[in-house]
Design an enzyme around this catalytic site. Structure first.
Site, PDB file in Angstrom:
ATOM      1  N   ARG A   1     -15.897   1.819  -1.747  1.00 15.56           N
ATOM      2  CA  ARG A   1     -15.774   0.435  -1.279  1.00 15.56           C
ATOM      3  C   ARG A   1     -15.937   0.426   0.232  1.00 15.56           C
ATOM      4  NH1 ARG A   1     -10.251  -2.625  -2.336  1.00 15.56           N
ATOM      5  NH2 ARG A   1      -9.489  -1.260  -0.675  1.00 15.56           N
TER       6      ARG A   1
ATOM      7  N   ASN B   1      -4.784  -6.743  -7.567  1.00 12.80           N
ATOM      8  CA  ASN B   1      -3.732  -6.818  -6.544  1.00 12.80           C
ATOM      9  C   ASN B   1      -3.927  -8.056  -5.672  1.00 12.80           C
ATOM     10  OD1 ASN B   1      -3.346  -4.322  -7.614  1.00 12.80           O
ATOM     11  ND2 ASN B   1      -4.056  -3.183  -5.828  1.00 12.80           N
ATOM     12  N   ASP B   2      -5.164  -8.271  -5.260  1.00 15.40           N
ATOM     13  CA  ASP B   2      -5.446  -9.467  -4.466  1.00 15.40           C
ATOM     14  C   ASP B   2      -5.716 -10.679  -5.344  1.00 15.40           C
ATOM     15  OD1 ASP B   2      -5.164  -8.830  -1.718  1.00 15.40           O
ATOM     16  OD2 ASP B   2      -6.910  -7.522  -1.884  1.00 15.40           O
TER      17      ASP B   2
ATOM     18  N   HIS C   1       0.806  -1.215   0.000  1.00 11.49           N
ATOM     19  CA  HIS C   1       0.000   0.000   0.000  1.00 11.49           C
ATOM     20  C   HIS C   1       0.842   1.270   0.000  1.00 11.49           C
ATOM     21  CE1 HIS C   1      -3.465  -2.580   0.630  1.00 11.49           C
ATOM     22  NE2 HIS C   1      -4.067  -1.615  -0.045  1.00 11.49           N
TER      23      HIS C   1
ATOM     24  N   ARG D   1       1.245 -10.570  -1.835  1.00 13.25           N
ATOM     25  CA  ARG D   1       1.515  -9.421  -2.698  1.00 13.25           C
ATOM     26  C   ARG D   1       2.677  -8.545  -2.258  1.00 13.25           C
ATOM     27  NH1 ARG D   1      -4.086  -6.028  -1.988  1.00 13.25           N
ATOM     28  NH2 ARG D   1      -2.959  -4.112  -2.370  1.00 13.25           N
TER      29      ARG D   1
ATOM     30  N   CYS E   1      -9.918  -2.164 -10.727  1.00 13.21           N
ATOM     31  CA  CYS E   1      -9.310  -1.123  -9.910  1.00 13.21           C
ATOM     32  C   CYS E   1      -7.987  -1.558  -9.311  1.00 13.21           C
ATOM     33  CB  CYS E   1     -10.276  -0.658  -8.825  1.00 13.21           C
ATOM     34  SG  CYS E   1     -10.836  -1.995  -7.770  1.00 13.21           S
TER      35      CYS E   1
ATOM     36  N   GLU F   1     -11.886 -10.209  -6.511  1.00 14.87           N
ATOM     37  CA  GLU F   1     -10.474 -10.258  -6.122  1.00 14.87           C
ATOM     38  C   GLU F   1     -10.119 -11.595  -5.475  1.00 14.87           C
ATOM     39  OE1 GLU F   1      -9.575  -7.110  -3.318  1.00 14.87           O
ATOM     40  OE2 GLU F   1     -11.537  -7.246  -2.397  1.00 14.87           O
TER      41      GLU F   1
HETATM   42  C1  PEP Z   1      -7.109  -5.038  -5.263  1.00 13.15           C
HETATM   43  O1  PEP Z   1      -7.022  -5.991  -4.485  1.00 13.15           O
HETATM   44  O2  PEP Z   1      -6.755  -5.093  -6.453  1.00 13.15           O
HETATM   45  C2  PEP Z   1      -7.627  -3.730  -4.811  1.00 13.15           C
HETATM   46  C3  PEP Z   1      -7.907  -2.769  -5.654  1.00 13.15           C
HETATM   47  O3  PEP Z   1      -7.784  -3.546  -3.480  1.00 13.15           O
HETATM   48  P1  PEP Z   1      -6.610  -3.268  -2.418  1.00 13.15           P
HETATM   49  O4  PEP Z   1      -5.352  -2.989  -3.219  1.00 13.15           O
HETATM   50  O5  PEP Z   1      -7.047  -2.113  -1.609  1.00 13.15           O
HETATM   51  O6  PEP Z   1      -6.548  -4.555  -1.673  1.00 13.15           O
HETATM   52 MG    MG Z   2      -7.971  -5.928  -2.522  1.00 14.65          MG
END
Ligand code: PEP
Ligand code: MG
Length: 569
Positions: free
Chosen positions: A326, A448-449, A183, A459, A496, A425
């Protein structure tokens, strides 16, 4: 020159501040001069009191109230009397006496029947830590008040530390751990702060106040840079600035391919403050408002009204463009101290996001009420994170209906047509996309997840980051299932995760029929430019080629080739 992995481009030049987040180890030993030790204890206590007062001067509202409560604790002699006794009567060192003395008080508070009083135990624990840090000479960094042009250096930067940062003073971030998708990296890209992760030797080599220059693209770190090195880096920064200026003409253009395939390029945000960037970069809306940042930016749970104000502000600033908020996605790598979540062996597979909201509906309902109350100020959509089964979606929708009914009964106005969507995800959701699409209004793929759960690679784990790849054919198949599933029920499918703004991935996503690309605001203009240069039919052909491939390396090579061929056109 030191090196790490560049994860947010740009040149950073400034002086270091080192964030030491390892805990102070307190040992017990007996001292000779009790009087002297007691004076030292009192002096440290006074320093903490003075520091706290200074912090209070800059605060207002709830934050100021909390800090005032801390101050009262520190100034109450009964709270420190046990610590003082341990020094005076038993001859223990100040650090140990502070720890044991305040722990005794903490225990007394914890066991009180009065809920308010027992909740004060965590305030005492916090104060205890500050006092111990002071005694051990471990200065804490005040992240909200760093000097101008700070290069922040640390082992890691937690999401809650990130939320506290005064970004205007940060010239760059260098951390030992982390990866491109941590993050902190995402935040750095959103705010165009140069960042380097995986800088293995940084803490051994760098102390506070060292003059440093860094290149957030290459990962190069120059300690005490020469004049020549600085000049070179400034040249690179100028090129980046020129590149950015050239993109401004795409601000008001549509995100449409040469042959008329329409998409939307929208923004990911973390706080209402990010709306400035959203507008500046011509986003067509907000595709992901990570609402958990509202929770992390505070020492207590944000109230319904505080949340309402934040959502209202974002909706008003969006001026009618869709805003997808979200719901709380906490857990995994995002901790919330005041929720007192138990430590888990596998936090990414544990108690997080919608799992918390469904088991603790009061928390969920506060957020939903705030959202629905704000819904009359713009075009709101609500998105549920970490959905793994239809039952979770149904349960969440039931709670949403309850909230709507409560508001209706109280004659509080809200928009009855707020769209409800889910994040895709988790592989189980992608596989069942067709079924999910019948019961919700939209999808947004969180790569990402999704990647980490598909290939079983955490990740943020740099050691195996080569295995964490969006180019894996299995990941691409899951993305295809999500988009096809959505379209079968005529709902839209966005993305996203970070993959949505990768220039190598965009042609593939256009070919797969993705409807909405949501990304860091800083990536919007470049992505829109790219989409406008694509031909949808060619992208569809590219998809057919890619789907025949079985190796992630081959996929990556082909997509890189495609992108390069576009650049040379
Ligand atoms: C994701 O998992 O791709 C996502 C957009 O959420 P975050 O990165 O906040 O887990
Ligand atoms: Mg996520």
């Amino acid at each position: 020159m030191l090196k790490g992995k560049g994860v947010s481009k740009g040149i950073g030049i400034g002086h270091t501040r080192v964030l030491k987040n390892e805990e102070v180890k307190i040992t017990d030993f007996k001292i000779q001069d009790r009087e002297n030790e007691l004076n030292y204890f009192k002096q440290c206590l006074n320093n903490v009191i003075e520091d706290t007062k200074k912090v209070i001067e800059k605060l207002s509202g709830t934050e100021a109230d909390i800090m005032n409560a801390y101050l009262m604790i520190l100034q109450d002699p009964t709270l420190t009397s046990e610590a003082e006794r341990l020094i005076k009567e038993e001859g223990y060192n100040a650090g140990y006496s502070a720890k044991v003395g305040l722990e005794t008080v903490e225990e007394v508070f914890k066991n009180m029947d009065d809920e308010y009083m027992s909740a004060r135990a965590s305030d005492i624990a916090d104060m205890k830590q500050r006092l111990i840090n002071k005694i051990a000479n471990k200065e804490e960094l005040d992240l909200s008040n760093l000097p101008e042009n700070t290069i922040l250096v640390g082992k890691d930067l937690s999401t809650s530390d990130t939320a506290k940062l005064n970004l205007k003073s940060i010239a760059g971030i260098i951390i030992e751990n982390g990866s491109e998708n941590s993050h902190v990296s995402i935040m750095a890209r959103t705010h165009e702060i140069p960042a380097i992760v995986g800088a293995k030797e940084i803490l051994d080599n760098i102390d506070n106040d060292v003059y440093i220059a860094m290149n957030g693209n290459t990962g190069d770190i120059f300690v005490n840079p020469t004049k020549e090195e600085i000049e070179n880096l400034e040249k690179i920064q100028k090129e980046l600035d020129d590149e950015k200026n050239n993109l401004t003409k795409y601000k008001r253009r549509k995100s449409i391919t040469r042959d008329g395939y329409k998409t939307e390029v929208v923004a990911n945000i973390g706080t209402p403050k990010d709306m400035e960037m959203v507008i500046e970069n011509g986003a067509e809306g907000v595709g992901l408002f990570r609402s958990e940042f509202l929770y992390m930016d505070s020492d207590t749970m944000p109230t319904e009204d505080e949340q309402f104000e934040a959502y209202k502000e974002v909706l008003e600033k969006a001026e009618g463009r869709r805003v997808i908020v979200r719901t709380l996605d906490i857990g995994g790598d995002k901790d919330l101290k005041y929720l007192n979540l138990e430590k888990e062996d596998n936090p990414f597979l544990g108690y997080r996001a919608i799992r918390i909201c469904l088991r603790e509906p009061e928390i969920f309902k506060i957020q939903l009420r705030a959202l629905y109350r704000a819904s009359i100020y713009g075009k709101l959509a609500i998105m549920l994170p970490m959905i793994s089964s239809i039952d979770e979606l149904r349960k969440a929708k039931e709670i949403i209906e309850e909230v709507k009914k409560e508001l209706k009964d109280k004659k509080i106005k809200f928009d009855k047509n707020v769209k409800i969507g889910i994040m895709i995800e988790i592989p189980s959701a992608a596989i069942m996309a067709e079924q999910f699409a019948k019961e919700c209004d939209f999808f947004s793929i969180g790569t990402n997840d999704l990647i980490q759960y598909t290939v079983a690679v955490e990740r943020g784990n740099e050691k195996i980051s080569d295995l964490y790849t969006k180019f894996h054919p299995a990941v691409i198949r899951l993305i295809k299932m999500a988009i096809d599933g959505a379209h079968k029920s005529k709902i839209f499918c966005g993305m996203c995760g970070e993959a949505a703004s990768d220039e190598r991935f965009i042609p593939l996503l256009v070919g797969l029929g993705l409807d909405e690309f949501s990304m860091n605001p800083t990536k919007i203009l470049n992505s829109r430019k790219m989409i406008r240069e694509l031909n949808h039919k060619e992208c569809k052909k590219l998809v057919q080629e890619i789907l025949k491939m079985t190796s992630a390396n081959e996929v990556k090579a082909r997509l890189e080739e495609f992108k390069n061929s576009m650049n040379s056109k």
